[in-house]
Design a protein around this motif. Structure first.
Motif, PDB file in Angstrom:
ATOM      1  N   LYS A  12       0.050   3.358  13.137  1.00  0.00           N
ATOM      2  CA  LYS A  12      -1.455   3.616  13.428  1.00  0.00           C
ATOM      3  C   LYS A  12      -1.950   2.671  14.761  1.00  0.00           C
ATOM      4  O   LYS A  12      -1.498   1.944  14.996  1.00  0.00           O
ATOM      5  CB  LYS A  12      -2.284   2.972  12.143  1.00  0.00           C
ATOM      6  CG  LYS A  12      -3.836   3.141  12.352  1.00  0.00           C
ATOM      7  CD  LYS A  12      -4.202   2.539  10.906  1.00  0.00           C
ATOM      8  CE  LYS A  12      -5.955   2.247  11.223  1.00  0.00           C
ATOM      9  NZ  LYS A  12      -6.520   3.524  11.480  1.00  0.00           N
ATOM     10  N   ASP A  16     -11.926   6.827  15.441  1.00  0.00           N
ATOM     11  CA  ASP A  16     -11.477   5.399  15.057  1.00  0.00           C
ATOM     12  C   ASP A  16      -9.970   5.334  15.630  1.00  0.00           C
ATOM     13  O   ASP A  16      -9.472   4.070  15.374  1.00  0.00           O
ATOM     14  CB  ASP A  16     -11.570   5.184  13.719  1.00  0.00           C
ATOM     15  CG  ASP A  16     -13.020   5.110  13.435  1.00  0.00           C
ATOM     16  OD1 ASP A  16     -13.772   5.138  14.100  1.00  0.00           O
ATOM     17  OD2 ASP A  16     -13.322   5.469  12.163  1.00  0.00           O
ATOM     18  N   GLN A  29      -7.031  13.352  -0.869  1.00  0.00           N
ATOM     19  CA  GLN A  29      -8.171  12.398  -0.393  1.00  0.00           C
ATOM     20  C   GLN A  29      -8.312  12.836   1.053  1.00  0.00           C
ATOM     21  O   GLN A  29      -9.045  12.002   1.609  1.00  0.00           O
ATOM     22  CB  GLN A  29      -7.624  10.870  -0.454  1.00  0.00           C
ATOM     23  CG  GLN A  29      -7.303  10.522  -2.054  1.00  0.00           C
ATOM     24  CD  GLN A  29      -6.575   9.550  -2.227  1.00  0.00           C
ATOM     25  OE1 GLN A  29      -6.127   8.742  -1.182  1.00  0.00           O
ATOM     26  NE2 GLN A  29      -6.179   8.886  -3.498  1.00  0.00           N
ATOM     27  N   ARG A  56      -4.951   1.226  -8.278  1.00  0.00           N
ATOM     28  CA  ARG A  56      -5.988   1.490  -7.321  1.00  0.00           C
ATOM     29  C   ARG A  56      -5.668   0.109  -6.385  1.00  0.00           C
ATOM     30  O   ARG A  56      -5.709   0.177  -4.931  1.00  0.00           O
ATOM     31  CB  ARG A  56      -7.354   1.119  -7.648  1.00  0.00           C
ATOM     32  CG  ARG A  56      -8.483   1.470  -6.847  1.00  0.00           C
ATOM     33  CD  ARG A  56      -8.173   3.033  -6.530  1.00  0.00           C
ATOM     34  NE  ARG A  56      -9.592   3.622  -5.894  1.00  0.00           N
ATOM     35  CZ  ARG A  56      -9.702   4.669  -5.486  1.00  0.00           C
ATOM     36  NH1 ARG A  56      -8.363   5.425  -5.169  1.00  0.00           N
ATOM     37  NH2 ARG A  56     -10.703   5.256  -5.133  1.00  0.00           N
ATOM     38  N   GLU A  70     -12.326   0.744   6.887  1.00  0.00           N
ATOM     39  CA  GLU A  70     -11.548   2.041   6.823  1.00  0.00           C
ATOM     40  C   GLU A  70     -10.786   2.155   5.695  1.00  0.00           C
ATOM     41  O   GLU A  70     -10.745   3.417   4.942  1.00  0.00           O
ATOM     42  CB  GLU A  70     -10.390   1.877   7.917  1.00  0.00           C
ATOM     43  CG  GLU A  70     -10.850   1.787   9.338  1.00  0.00           C
ATOM     44  CD  GLU A  70      -9.993   1.308  10.429  1.00  0.00           C
ATOM     45  OE1 GLU A  70     -10.152   2.023  11.392  1.00  0.00           O
ATOM     46  OE2 GLU A  70      -9.121   0.452   9.927  1.00  0.00           O
ATOM     47  N   LYS A 102     -13.579   3.844   3.531  1.00  0.00           N
ATOM     48  CA  LYS A 102     -13.989   5.036   3.779  1.00  0.00           C
ATOM     49  C   LYS A 102     -12.582   6.165   3.195  1.00  0.00           C
ATOM     50  O   LYS A 102     -13.010   7.292   2.847  1.00  0.00           O
ATOM     51  CB  LYS A 102     -13.891   5.340   5.305  1.00  0.00           C
ATOM     52  CG  LYS A 102     -14.482   6.500   6.189  1.00  0.00           C
ATOM     53  CD  LYS A 102     -14.767   6.402   7.387  1.00  0.00           C
ATOM     54  CE  LYS A 102     -14.617   7.728   8.155  1.00  0.00           C
ATOM     55  NZ  LYS A 102     -14.121   7.449   9.603  1.00  0.00           N
ATOM     56  N   GLU A 103     -11.412   5.597   3.401  1.00  0.00           N
ATOM     57  CA  GLU A 103     -10.333   6.371   3.195  1.00  0.00           C
ATOM     58  C   GLU A 103     -10.451   6.631   1.481  1.00  0.00           C
ATOM     59  O   GLU A 103      -9.948   7.761   1.236  1.00  0.00           O
ATOM     60  CB  GLU A 103      -9.028   5.624   3.419  1.00  0.00           C
ATOM     61  CG  GLU A 103      -7.907   6.423   2.906  1.00  0.00           C
ATOM     62  CD  GLU A 103      -7.200   7.415   4.174  1.00  0.00           C
ATOM     63  OE1 GLU A 103      -8.072   7.254   5.408  1.00  0.00           O
ATOM     64  OE2 GLU A 103      -6.550   8.113   3.848  1.00  0.00           O
ATOM     65  N   LEU A 104     -10.839   5.634   0.714  1.00  0.00           N
ATOM     66  CA  LEU A 104     -10.707   6.012  -0.849  1.00  0.00           C
ATOM     67  C   LEU A 104     -12.081   6.223  -1.188  1.00  0.00           C
ATOM     68  O   LEU A 104     -11.982   6.335  -2.743  1.00  0.00           O
ATOM     69  CB  LEU A 104     -10.222   4.626  -1.274  1.00  0.00           C
ATOM     70  CG  LEU A 104      -8.955   3.889  -0.848  1.00  0.00           C
ATOM     71  CD1 LEU A 104      -8.704   2.740  -1.495  1.00  0.00           C
ATOM     72  CD2 LEU A 104      -7.957   5.043  -1.376  1.00  0.00           C
ATOM     73  N   PHE A 105     -13.139   6.509  -0.648  1.00  0.00           N
ATOM     74  CA  PHE A 105     -14.298   6.867  -0.894  1.00  0.00           C
ATOM     75  C   PHE A 105     -14.767   5.998  -1.927  1.00  0.00           C
ATOM     76  O   PHE A 105     -15.632   6.121  -3.004  1.00  0.00           O
ATOM     77  CB  PHE A 105     -14.313   8.275  -1.439  1.00  0.00           C
ATOM     78  CG  PHE A 105     -13.844   9.320  -0.666  1.00  0.00           C
ATOM     79  CD1 PHE A 105     -14.522   9.779   0.509  1.00  0.00           C
ATOM     80  CD2 PHE A 105     -12.581  10.001  -0.728  1.00  0.00           C
ATOM     81  CE1 PHE A 105     -14.393  10.654   1.337  1.00  0.00           C
ATOM     82  CE2 PHE A 105     -12.180  10.761   0.159  1.00  0.00           C
ATOM     83  CZ  PHE A 105     -13.108  11.182   1.322  1.00  0.00           C
TER      84      PHE A 105
END
Lengths: 497, 224
Positions: free
Chosen positions: A427, A467, A497, B167, B183, B186-189
């Motif tokens: 990343k 980003d 997801q 989780r 981030e 955002k990724e996992l809502f």
């Protein structure tokens, strides 16, 4: 005699009448067991010599099982080679000595020759008073002395075989001498026993002590186990006691036993007193020696560290000062030096390389060096390298290079290796790019990353936004169907997801 | 866990810096932004315990390796300030990436761990986060956690301290991959607050779990 090169070890056989001594001896000597038994019985009538011989062999010679066990865990003792050395095939001279010794007469001490490794043990309880035991101990001592200086005098004679033979042969010779003296006395020849026994005791004691000294030197003072040291002390003490007793008997002439005992007591007391006085000094000396040695070890370590710091850190600091204008160079130098120092300080020497995590880390270091951007590697689990994993490493390297080239800033690399699969995530926090907008002729992403992973049965996904960009590489294990399945599910879940 | 909702609303966080290198202390002091105020500094274990007891800061920036005391370094400082753990949070700083250094100071009670190469902005954010009662995980610490707890999610039958939930594993994985809390959210809502809750739960497990594998893992790395 000389043809019996491969002579079986002297052990007590399981084919036994009483304790298996005779059949064991017969096996060892290669004689018919009947003759040995007959000889033993005849010897019993010669003043009970056969009984003594039998009893001694019974106690001293191990059974076949015990012998096997002992051979299995033989200690490498530098102090007592005669005891611990494997029973090497006795041949030629040794065998001749045995037969002569046996023929010479049924003296109790005769088997000292053939039983080799057993004889020194008999020297332990010596010094009781019976002439046979004194003979045994003196015989052992004489043999030892011969061995001690025999290194030079008898070198040519024994040069073609191990020096232990010399020891055993000479021991046998000494015992023969004792037997001869005893027989001579039987026939009325006047042998000055009063002088001979103390002299033999002195000689034996000195030999034990000196041999100990010599062997200690040979083994090197430093690497000896405690057990060996204990054995050495016992032998030193035994040697000392023998010499003192011998000297006393000699000095007091043909004096009475009471006198000798008194003198012995007095001399032991004197020796004890001297030891008491000298002990603190000795201990202090020993401690000083230890301190000095430890200091030297520390000094060596310090010198090694200084040399390393000079070669690495100081050189880098000098470079940094000269390149102080370029921030990029300074960061790169500092990172490279940090990594090198870290590896030197924390690396585990026992840990073998050739695992995937190490490969990824070295590739990351290479990218870091060439582009000057930090590459942080986090690894969970590890796996052996295969050709497929090498492809994974190459794809990851390409992704890291892209991230460092276009992303700027820190590149994060995460490797997770489980039984079912291996995944690598690369990343960066760059401006991102549109995969579809990459021209066809640019092979970096399409060929080196995606194509390579597909060819080796893996997957590559690239997500990019403003980003940053993340490359995910997955490689299922070849022989883990269940794991692969689970992994696919996980990947599907991730994709949703 | 004290939550200060008014952080950032003009209020400053009182900070003590504990590090034996004066140069590093002054550099760190210059790096911290206006939201925090350095009320004390210390260079040894004894000094640190005295300064922390005297100034009662909200956050202590604590070097893992410190001279003095019984040789326990940062761990010993936390143990010596145990009475204040309710009001004072510790954030461990280290040049060392070694698992034994990091995990031992976390298990002693630190709320997080960052490397000394971290930028001024990041360290300021980390201090605020710790002051708010949240945990600060670097990618490397997340990697250690995944290594120690394993990467398989917990069954329902498992003792909740002994394994990470599915989780929590996801959150840890993303942090190990270099994602910021934002981030990850955002990724996992999910909300950042939820991410922080998960991270705090993982921290608690790391501190309290006596899980067999974790103990074994720690013993292999000479942490116990």
């Amino acid at each position: 005699m000389t043809t019996a090169v491969q002579r079986p070890t002297l052990v007590r056989s399981s084919d036994r009448m009483i304790a298996g001594v005779c059949s064991g001896l017969a096996d060892h000597l290669g004689w018919p067991v009947k003759f040995v038994r007959l000889g033993m019985i005849l010897a019993c009538f010669a003043g009970g010599a056969g009984v003594a011989f039998y009893a001694w062999l019974w106690t001293m010679v191990p059974t076949a099982d015990e012998s096997a066990k002992r051979n299995a865990r033989r200690p490498a003792s530098p102090i007592a080679p005669a005891v611990s050395l494997p029973p090497v095939p006795a041949a030629g001279v040794g065998g001749a000595w045995v037969s002569k010794a046996y023929d010479a007469g049924p003296a109790p001490a005769v088997p000292g020759g053939p039983s080799g490794g057993v004889a020194p043990a008999a020297a332990g309880p010596a010094g009781g008073g019976s002439s046979a035991q004194a003979g045994a101990s003196s015989g052992y001592g004489a043999a030892s002395v011969d061995d001690w200086w025999g290194g030079s005098a008898l070198a040519s004679w024994f040069s073609f075989r191990r020096i232990q033979y010399g020891k055993e042969i000479l021991l046998g010779a000494a015992l023969l001498l004792v037997a001869a003296i005893l027989i001579a006395r039987q026939f009325g020849v006047d042998v000055p026993l009063g002088t001979l026994i103390p002299a033999a005791a002195i000689l034996g004691g000195a030999a034990i002590a000196w041999m100990q000294l010599d062997e200690t030197r040979r083994a090197g003072l430093l690497d000896k186990t405690k057990a060996d040291q204990a054995g050495g002390w016992v032998r030193l003490a035994a040697g000392l006691a023998l010499v003192v007793a011998g000297v006393l008997v000699m000095v007091s002439g043909s004096g009475s036993w009471e006198q000798t005992w008194l003198a012995l007591l007095a001399s032991v007391a004197v020796l004890g007193g001297v030891a008491l006085v000298l002990l603190p000094w000795g201990l202090k000396f020993w401690k000083d020696l230890e301190t000095e040695r430890a200091g030297r070890v520390r000094e060596t370590e310090r010198a090694e560290i200084a040399a390393h710091l000079h070669d690495s850190v100081l050189q880098t600091l000098a470079l940094i000062q000269r390149r102080a204008g370029s921030e990029q160079d300074v960061i790169r130098l500092a990172r490279a030096q940090e990594r090198e120092l870290r590896a030197w300080l924390f690396s585990d020497a026992a840990k073998e390389s050739g695992l995937l995590a190490d490969r990824i880390k070295s590739v990351a270091a290479e990218v870091e060096d060439s582009h000057g951007h930090a590459v942080e590697v986090v690894t969970v689990g590890d796996t052996d390298m295969t050709d497929r994993h090498e492809a994974l490493v190459q794809a990851a390297r390409e992704a890291m290079l892209n991230a460092a080239r276009h992303g700027g800033g820190t590149v994060s690399v995460y490797l997770e290796s489980t039984a079912g699969s291996t995944e690598i995530f690369i990343k960066d926090r760059g401006p991102g790019f549109d995969l579809d907008a990459v021209p066809e002729d640019r092979l970096g992403v399409k060929e080196s990353i995606i194509g390579r992973m597909k060819r080796h049965g893996g997957t590559a996904t690239i997500t990019s936004s403003s980003d940053g960009t993340e490359v995910r590489l997955g490689l299922p294990s070849v022989n883990a169907d269940a794991g692969e399945q689970r992994n696919n599910e996980a990947r599907n879940g991730e994709a949703k997801q | 866990m004290t939550i200060n909702p008014d952080t950032g609303a003009g209020r400053t966080v009182r900070v003590v810096i504990v590090d034996d290198h004066t140069i590093f202390r002054s550099g760190l002091k210059a790096d911290l932004d206006a939201r925090m105020h350095v009320v004390g500094e210390a260079g040894t274990v004894e000094e640190a315990i005295a300064v922390i007891a005297g100034t009662r800061p909200e956050v202590v920036l604590l070097d893992v390796h410190l001279p003095g005391g019984l040789g326990g370094g940062g761990r010993e400082v936390i143990a010596g300030s145990a009475a204040l753990l309710g009001t004072t949070s510790f954030l461990a700083l280290s040049v060392s990436d070694a698992a034994e250094d990091v995990v031992s100071v976390i298990r002693a009670g630190a709320r997080g761990y960052v490397t000394k190469t971290i930028s001024g902005k990041e360290i300021s954010d980390a201090v605020i986060r710790v002051a708010d009662g949240d945990a600060v995980f670097s990618p490397r610490l997340a990697g250690f956690v995944l290594d120690a707890f394993g990467t398989a999610p917990a069954d329902i039958a498992d003792d909740e301290l002994d394994r990470l939930s599915a989780r929590e594993l996801e959150v840890m994985r993303l942090i190990a991959r270099g994602y910021s809390y934002k981030e990850v959210a955002k990724e996992l809502f999910i909300s950042i607050k939820t991410v922080e809750t998960h991270v705090s739960a993982v921290l608690r497990k790391l501190q309290l779990s006596s899980r067999h594998e974790l103990t074994k893992w720690a013993a292999e790395r000479r942490l116990l």
